[in-house]
Enzyme design. Structure first.
Site, PDB file in Angstrom:
ATOM      1  N   SER A 147       0.808  -1.219   0.000  1.00  0.00           N
ATOM      2  CA  SER A 147       0.000   0.000   0.000  1.00  0.00           C
ATOM      3  C   SER A 147       0.845   1.274   0.000  1.00  0.00           C
ATOM      4  O   SER A 147       0.365   2.328  -0.414  1.00  0.00           O
ATOM      5  CB  SER A 147      -0.956   0.014   1.200  1.00  0.00           C
ATOM      6  OG  SER A 147      -0.243  -0.091   2.419  1.00  0.00           O
ATOM      7  N   ASP A 342      -3.300   6.471  11.635  1.00  0.00           N
ATOM      8  CA  ASP A 342      -2.461   5.878  10.595  1.00  0.00           C
ATOM      9  C   ASP A 342      -1.196   6.720  10.456  1.00  0.00           C
ATOM     10  O   ASP A 342      -1.208   7.807   9.890  1.00  0.00           O
ATOM     11  CB  ASP A 342      -3.233   5.852   9.273  1.00  0.00           C
ATOM     12  CG  ASP A 342      -2.440   5.240   8.132  1.00  0.00           C
ATOM     13  OD1 ASP A 342      -1.212   5.048   8.284  1.00  0.00           O
ATOM     14  OD2 ASP A 342      -3.033   4.959   7.079  1.00  0.00           O
ATOM     15  N   HIS A 345       1.036   5.464   6.245  1.00  0.00           N
ATOM     16  CA  HIS A 345       0.828   6.009   4.914  1.00  0.00           C
ATOM     17  C   HIS A 345       0.984   7.530   4.938  1.00  0.00           C
ATOM     18  O   HIS A 345       1.279   8.111   5.975  1.00  0.00           O
ATOM     19  CB  HIS A 345      -0.558   5.594   4.399  1.00  0.00           C
ATOM     20  CG  HIS A 345      -0.746   4.111   4.353  1.00  0.00           C
ATOM     21  ND1 HIS A 345      -1.383   3.409   5.354  1.00  0.00           N
ATOM     22  CD2 HIS A 345      -0.352   3.199   3.440  1.00  0.00           C
ATOM     23  CE1 HIS A 345      -1.380   2.118   5.057  1.00  0.00           C
ATOM     24  NE2 HIS A 345      -0.753   1.962   3.902  1.00  0.00           N
TER      25      HIS A 345
END
Length: 369
Positions: A147, A342, A345
């Site tokens: 990702s 998060d 990312h």
């Protein structure tokens, strides 16, 4: 289940897999390519200053200069630049991924979009989407990995979309492969989901959140068939090998905070030049460097873009709570945002745009070398 000792290969897959002649590989360190993991006992510790200073040839950013110069693009600082950043609209990109669409999911402080990477003594060439597409005419570029590589691929697609007519681009998906087509240039910029690069039980692009991971450590052929015809390959795989539980790292005191503070509510980059966090594994980087050195004997042009240092500074640029979460959040988690933020990312627009600016510099410099 493959154990660490089983992942040591006599010869990496990329030295055994047939590669096209018009081909070069870009490796991004931080979202680092790692195919095999061995014991670190025999690897000498690597100082951050050694591996982070890669040299690249490129034209000077000044229009009236014609000479070529060597520029250390990876040593510098972040500069707040309201006039030229960001390079595209986070809510205007047709192909934005909800996982990194921070503005869409409620982030009001957008200063993280305004920072430009400034190397010492030179400038990163201004990203010119038309120039890049001309360079990529008739070619296929594939981002292969997890990702984080998808994060960068989405950034690249958003950076290119504005320069292509509304009916001149398209997006398609076939299993693990997503493909952006710039029709007028006959160019394809793809992303292929393969988080461990080798075959594994995590290869399904939708259903891969497994606690017990299994992989065939020496099997790359099935995946390689999907990108063996690429002209440019950008690999990453690091996190899935190193973090079996897929738990997000809480940096806490490493970012100058106490307790369980992480990227939640962070709005400024780290200003300490040369800062390195414990999440960066320089021993593993050295392993990548040594493997890449052997590839020249196979006639494969491999470049390492070491984005570790410049990315380490940007504690402010993660999605934190401003993204779509695929799992339902309990009331307990919602009440404690640092627990589910998060911090892996990157918001878009943001840091991956700089990765792509550096990738652009390398691709464009090929015609000038």
């Amino acid at each position: 289940m493959a154990k660490k000792s089983n992942l040591v290969l006599q010869e990496p897959w990329w030295m055994r897999t047939p590669l096209p002649s018009a081909f070069f590989v870009i490796i991004l360190v931080f979202v680092v390519v790692v195919l095999f993991i061995s014991s670190y006992d025999t690897v000498e510790y690597l100082s951050p200053k050694i591996f982070d200073r890669q040299q690249v040839k490129l034209m000077s950013a000044s229009a009236d200069e014609t000479r070529k110069e060597k520029c250390d693009l990876f040593s510098g600082r972040w500069v707040y630049d309201h006039s030229t950043q960001p390079l595209y609209s986070g809510v205007g990109c047709s192909y934005m991924n909800d996982e990194v669409a921070c503005e869409k999911f409620g982030r009001k402080d957008l200063k993280h979009q305004r920072w430009r990477w400034q190397p010492h003594g030179c400038r990163v060439p201004r990203f010119d989407p038309k120039k890049l597409l001309n360079k990529l005419t008739g070619k296929r570029t594939v981002f292969v990995g997890d990702s984080l590589n998808r994060n960068q691929w989405v950034s690249m697609v958003c950076m290119l979309e504005s320069s292509v007519s509304s009916d001149g681009h398209s997006m398609s998906q076939n299993g693990s492969l997503r493909s952006f087509k710039a029709k007028d240039f006959n160019a394809s910029i793809d992303f292929y989901w393969s988080p461990l690069l080798v075959e594994s039980n995590c290869d399904d692009p939708e259903h891969h959140r497994l606690s017990d991971r299994m992989m065939r450590a020496d099997s790359i052929d099935v995946h390689a068939q999907q990108w063996a015809d690429a002209d440019i390959l950008v690999f990453n795989s690091y996190l899935w090998w190193k973090k079996p539980g897929m738990k997000m790292k809480v940096m806490g005191y490493e970012w100058g905070a106490e307790g369980d503070q992480n990227c939640y509510n962070q709005t400024q980059p780290i200003e300490e030049e040369g800062y390195t966090g414990r999440g960066s594994d320089y021993k593993m980087m050295r392993m990548v460097e040594e493997t890449v050195e052997r590839l020249s004997h196979k006639g494969v042009d491999v470049q390492i873009l070491n984005i570790t240092q410049l990315s380490e500074y940007r504690k402010d640029a993660h999605p934190s709570i401003y993204r779509k979460f695929w799992d339902d959040l309990s009331e307990e988690r919602v009440a404690n945002p640092t627990r589910y933020s998060d911090c892996t990312h990157w918001c878009l627009p943001g840091v991956p745009d700089v990765w792509n600016e550096l990738l652009y510099a390398f691709i464009v410099s090929q015609e000038q070398a």
